[in-house]
Design a protein around this motif. Structure first.
Motif, PDB file in Angstrom:
ATOM      1  N   LEU A 448       0.835  -1.207   0.000  1.00 10.74           N
ATOM      2  CA  LEU A 448       0.000   0.000   0.000  1.00 10.74           C
ATOM      3  C   LEU A 448       0.869   1.257   0.000  1.00 10.74           C
ATOM      4  O   LEU A 448       0.599   2.212  -0.736  1.00 10.74           O
ATOM      5  CB  LEU A 448      -0.901   0.010   1.230  1.00 10.74           C
ATOM      6  CG  LEU A 448      -2.087  -0.947   1.241  1.00 10.74           C
ATOM      7  CD1 LEU A 448      -2.736  -0.958   2.626  1.00 10.74           C
ATOM      8  CD2 LEU A 448      -3.112  -0.548   0.195  1.00 10.74           C
ATOM      9  N   ALA A 449       1.902   1.255   0.829  1.00 11.93           N
ATOM     10  CA  ALA A 449       2.743   2.442   0.956  1.00 11.93           C
ATOM     11  C   ALA A 449       3.524   2.736  -0.317  1.00 11.93           C
ATOM     12  O   ALA A 449       3.585   3.888  -0.777  1.00 11.93           O
ATOM     13  CB  ALA A 449       3.704   2.271   2.130  1.00 11.93           C
ATOM     14  N   GLU A 450       4.110   1.700  -0.921  1.00  8.44           N
ATOM     15  CA  GLU A 450       5.021   1.917  -2.044  1.00  8.44           C
ATOM     16  C   GLU A 450       4.308   1.934  -3.396  1.00  8.44           C
ATOM     17  O   GLU A 450       4.527   2.825  -4.210  1.00  8.44           O
ATOM     18  CB  GLU A 450       6.118   0.849  -2.029  1.00  8.44           C
ATOM     19  CG  GLU A 450       6.935   0.871  -0.751  1.00  8.44           C
ATOM     20  CD  GLU A 450       7.536   2.238  -0.467  1.00  8.44           C
ATOM     21  OE1 GLU A 450       8.348   2.720  -1.280  1.00  8.44           O
ATOM     22  OE2 GLU A 450       7.168   2.842   0.558  1.00  8.44           O
ATOM     23  N   TYR A 451       3.446   0.963  -3.635  1.00  2.29           N
ATOM     24  CA  TYR A 451       2.697   0.979  -4.899  1.00  2.29           C
ATOM     25  C   TYR A 451       1.701   2.138  -4.910  1.00  2.29           C
ATOM     26  O   TYR A 451       1.454   2.749  -5.952  1.00  2.29           O
ATOM     27  CB  TYR A 451       1.964  -0.348  -5.093  1.00  2.29           C
ATOM     28  CG  TYR A 451       1.252  -0.458  -6.427  1.00  2.29           C
ATOM     29  CD1 TYR A 451       1.958  -0.806  -7.572  1.00  2.29           C
ATOM     30  CD2 TYR A 451      -0.107  -0.212  -6.531  1.00  2.29           C
ATOM     31  CE1 TYR A 451       1.316  -0.903  -8.796  1.00  2.29           C
ATOM     32  CE2 TYR A 451      -0.768  -0.305  -7.749  1.00  2.29           C
ATOM     33  CZ  TYR A 451      -0.054  -0.656  -8.876  1.00  2.29           C
ATOM     34  OH  TYR A 451      -0.688  -0.746 -10.093  1.00  2.29           O
ATOM     35  N   GLY A 452       1.164   2.454  -3.737  1.00  2.00           N
ATOM     36  CA  GLY A 452       0.218   3.562  -3.650  1.00  2.00           C
ATOM     37  C   GLY A 452       0.853   4.910  -3.919  1.00  2.00           C
ATOM     38  O   GLY A 452       0.150   5.886  -4.185  1.00  2.00           O
ATOM     39  N   ARG A 453       2.186   5.009  -3.826  1.00  4.67           N
ATOM     40  CA  ARG A 453       2.883   6.262  -4.124  1.00  4.67           C
ATOM     41  C   ARG A 453       3.072   6.476  -5.625  1.00  4.67           C
ATOM     42  O   ARG A 453       3.382   7.583  -6.073  1.00  4.67           O
ATOM     43  CB  ARG A 453       4.246   6.263  -3.430  1.00  4.67           C
ATOM     44  CG  ARG A 453       4.928   7.614  -3.439  1.00  4.67           C
ATOM     45  CD  ARG A 453       6.259   7.608  -2.700  1.00  4.67           C
ATOM     46  NE  ARG A 453       7.229   6.752  -3.362  1.00  4.67           N
ATOM     47  CZ  ARG A 453       7.820   5.719  -2.788  1.00  4.67           C
ATOM     48  NH1 ARG A 453       7.520   5.380  -1.554  1.00  4.67           N
ATOM     49  NH2 ARG A 453       8.708   4.992  -3.444  1.00  4.67           N
ATOM     50  N   GLN A 454       2.913   5.432  -6.399  1.00  4.59           N
ATOM     51  CA  GLN A 454       3.137   5.547  -7.831  1.00  4.59           C
ATOM     52  C   GLN A 454       2.178   6.568  -8.446  1.00  4.59           C
ATOM     53  O   GLN A 454       1.058   6.723  -7.978  1.00  4.59           O
ATOM     54  CB  GLN A 454       2.978   4.178  -8.502  1.00  4.59           C
ATOM     55  CG  GLN A 454       4.017   3.174  -8.071  1.00  4.59           C
ATOM     56  CD  GLN A 454       5.434   3.666  -8.303  1.00  4.59           C
ATOM     57  OE1 GLN A 454       5.770   4.192  -9.368  1.00  4.59           O
ATOM     58  NE2 GLN A 454       6.277   3.541  -7.276  1.00  4.59           N
ATOM     59  N   PRO A 455       2.640   7.301  -9.474  1.00  3.60           N
ATOM     60  CA  PRO A 455       3.847   7.099 -10.298  1.00  3.60           C
ATOM     61  C   PRO A 455       5.082   7.836  -9.805  1.00  3.60           C
ATOM     62  O   PRO A 455       5.942   8.199 -10.604  1.00  3.60           O
ATOM     63  CB  PRO A 455       3.394   7.679 -11.641  1.00  3.60           C
ATOM     64  CG  PRO A 455       2.543   8.851 -11.235  1.00  3.60           C
ATOM     65  CD  PRO A 455       1.814   8.397  -9.992  1.00  3.60           C
ATOM     66  N   TRP A 456       5.183   8.068  -8.490  1.00  2.00           N
ATOM     67  CA  TRP A 456       6.268   8.878  -7.954  1.00  2.00           C
ATOM     68  C   TRP A 456       7.300   8.029  -7.216  1.00  2.00           C
ATOM     69  O   TRP A 456       6.945   7.106  -6.497  1.00  2.00           O
ATOM     70  CB  TRP A 456       5.720   9.914  -6.972  1.00  2.00           C
ATOM     71  CG  TRP A 456       4.629  10.777  -7.525  1.00  2.00           C
ATOM     72  CD1 TRP A 456       3.286  10.651  -7.290  1.00  2.00           C
ATOM     73  CD2 TRP A 456       4.790  11.899  -8.390  1.00  2.00           C
ATOM     74  NE1 TRP A 456       2.601  11.628  -7.968  1.00  2.00           N
ATOM     75  CE2 TRP A 456       3.500  12.411  -8.656  1.00  2.00           C
ATOM     76  CE3 TRP A 456       5.893  12.525  -8.970  1.00  2.00           C
ATOM     77  CZ2 TRP A 456       3.286  13.520  -9.470  1.00  2.00           C
ATOM     78  CZ3 TRP A 456       5.692  13.623  -9.785  1.00  2.00           C
ATOM     79  CH2 TRP A 456       4.404  14.112 -10.029  1.00  2.00           C
ATOM     80  N   THR A 457       8.570   8.404  -7.365  1.00  2.00           N
ATOM     81  CA  THR A 457       9.601   7.935  -6.441  1.00  2.00           C
ATOM     82  C   THR A 457       9.580   8.840  -5.215  1.00  2.00           C
ATOM     83  O   THR A 457       9.574   8.364  -4.077  1.00  2.00           O
ATOM     84  CB  THR A 457      10.997   7.973  -7.087  1.00  2.00           C
ATOM     85  OG1 THR A 457      10.957   7.324  -8.349  1.00  2.00           O
ATOM     86  CG2 THR A 457      12.016   7.274  -6.209  1.00  2.00           C
TER      87      THR A 457
END
Length: 514
Positions: A448-457
């Motif tokens: 949730l934390a990492e994929y949910g941040r997409q499309p951003w690094t």
């Protein structure tokens, strides 16, 4: 143009290595504090059984710790190998907490773990307990520094873009350290690790009780795990609520996606208990909703609206248009244009600088910002919200498992008070079979934390597709296969050793293992 396949493989490689690494981290974070509790009881009471408990669970902790260190080293190297532009663009900010983690927390925990294992007969009870406490503090300090770095990626404060150096630069280290997103992420993450350690001890202790082995040892371990677990699981829930408030303020696209909110609803919004998201038609099928629940839980109010995906994308179209203007102005400055052009470009950049990152989203489709047609901008705005279904279901799996952990630890604590855990073999089997579930919940949370941040690094600042190194897809694929093979081998070793010593039980402390 950017090699999309190389970027996707680099993302897959980092996700794979991070998730392998995080198989070991939660158990380290949780088990080390259980060791502190057990050894504290030993120091206070002088009862040898608590020393035996500390040494036995410490043996399992040590196996897990070694594998955690081994798998974690490669993660930081990947910022240089696969994410070179990311490292160049934000390295001054992101690198600071990671450097402190390596120089302070990692060295401290590495030193303390040696003293923990080899200092039993060389240190007094009190001094050895201090070593164990320092080991626990160092492990958690390591986590907080890493999560400060990750929290900045989620909510990039304390920094600004410098058009002269063409990089993000640090403006306030204290803002980064005390970033609300980082602090909430830390306490939520380590509490989840405490749940993992508690379930691990509870499950193995239940197995001993089922087998009628090491009864006194198992009962005492069961009681400590139940008490620590019940405090930990409620901490996860409370701190998860706080984390939800931060996401609602700083990452509206993530919140809308994980809740499957296509349209903005009148406040307070309903919570979608179950649905099957339809990405193509931008709607949910077979919805089951709880009226008003989402708005009250997420905003803690009755009148604050939660924007839906369609509204967020419409707002991002304007931000991308402004960002393209900022990017064009930046190109003008880089080309060292005449003074009048320079002044105009600097003015435009200052006006639209907050949207510069959104303008960079179009670079996935065009090489020149002048080629950013309305169709390209619309496509970039569509990309600005992650896919709904993976986030929607991951969140609900995590929540359901959290509810299950509450039931398990509350009942385990009740049985501990009554001293009747042996009379409930069905529950002991449940505890044993539930050992893997905290890991599943934690992986869902990180997804949730990492994929949910997409499309951003770095959210709102640097798109993922611009962060990658200029390496071929073939090179990344070759290293990905190598990492999978090596890490799988390490995981097999970890599981073999854990199963071996867990089956043997505390007898390994007094009898040589053949």
């Amino acid at each position: 143009m950017i090699d999309g396949s190389a970027v996707d493989l680099a993302r897959l490689q980092f996700a794979m290595t991070a998730m392998y690494h995080f198989i070991f981290v939660p158990l380290t974070l949780g088990l080390v504090w259980i060791l502190v509790i057990m050894e504290s009881v030993y120091v206070v009471t002088g009862k040898e059984i608590y020393k035996e408990m500390t040494k036995f669970w410490g043996k399992l902790f040590g196996i897990n710790f070694a594998l955690g260190v081994t798998t974690g080293i490669t993660l930081e190297f990947q910022f240089g190998t696969n994410w070179a532009y990311y490292s160049q663009y934000v390295g001054d900010i992101f690198g600071a907490p990671l450097a402190i983690e390596g120089l302070m927390a990692f060295f401290l925990e590495s030193t303390m773990i040696g003293l923990f294992f080899f200092g039993w007969n060389k240190l007094s009870r009190g001094k050895h307990l201090v070593v164990t406490i320092l080991l626990a503090l160092a492990s958690n300090l390591s986590a907080v520094l890493i999560l400060i770095a990750n929290g900045w990626m989620q909510h990039p404060i304390g920094s600004e873009f410098n058009p002269i150096t063409m990089r993000m630069e640090l403006t306030s280290f204290s803002d980064i350290v005390f970033n609300p997103m980082a602090q909430e992420k830390f306490v939520h993450t380590v509490s989840a690790g405490y749940v993992t350690g508690s379930m691990f001890v509870l499950g193995i202790s239940s197995w001993y009780l089922l087998k009628g082995k090491f009864i006194d040892f198992a009962k005492r371990s069961f009681v400590i795990a139940a008490a620590f677990g019940i405090a930990s699981v409620f901490s996860v829930i409370i701190l998860g609520d706080s984390s939800g408030l931060s996401v609602a303020e700083t990452q509206k696209s993530k919140l809308a996606a994980l809740e499957g909110m296509w349209e903005t609803e009148p406040a307070p919004a309903a919570f979608t208990l179950f649905a099957i998201p339809n990405e193509k038609e931008q709607k949910n099928n077979f919805e089951i909703k709880i009226p008003y629940a989402l708005g009250i839980l997420i905003t803690h109010s009755l009148d604050k609206e939660i924007p839906g995906i369609k509204e967020i994308r419409a707002e991002n179209v304007k931000r991308i248009e402004n960002g393209v203007i900022a990017a064009q102005a930046l190109d003008t400055l880089k080309n060292k244009s005449k003074k009048d052009q320079h002044d105009e470009a600097m003015s435009l950049l200052k006006t639209h600088q907050n949207d510069l990152g959104y303008g960079l989203l179009v670079r996935k489709y065009v090489q020149n910002f002048n080629e950013a047609t309305p169709e390209v901008i619309e496509q970039a705005a569509h990309d600005s919200v992650p896919r709904v279904a993976p986030l929607f279901f991951s969140f609900r799996i995590m929540v359901v498992l959290g509810g299950l952990f509450v039931l398990i630890f509350v009942y385990a604590f009740y049985l501990s008070i009554k001293g009747t855990m042996q009379t409930k073999p069905w529950f002991l089997r449940t505890c044993l079979y539930c050992i893997p579930l905290p890991w599943i919940a934690i992986m869902c949370g990180w997804f949730l934390a990492e994929y949910g941040r997409q499309p951003w690094t770095v959210f709102g600042v640097l798109p993922t597709h611009m962060s990658a190194s200029s390496v071929s897809a073939g090179s990344v694929l070759a290293s990905l296969i190598g990492f999978i093979a090596f890490y799988t081998g390490l995981l097999i070793v970890e599981l073999y050793l854990m199963f071996k010593y867990a089956r043997l039980g505390p007898v390994v402390l007094i009898e040589p293992v053949k």
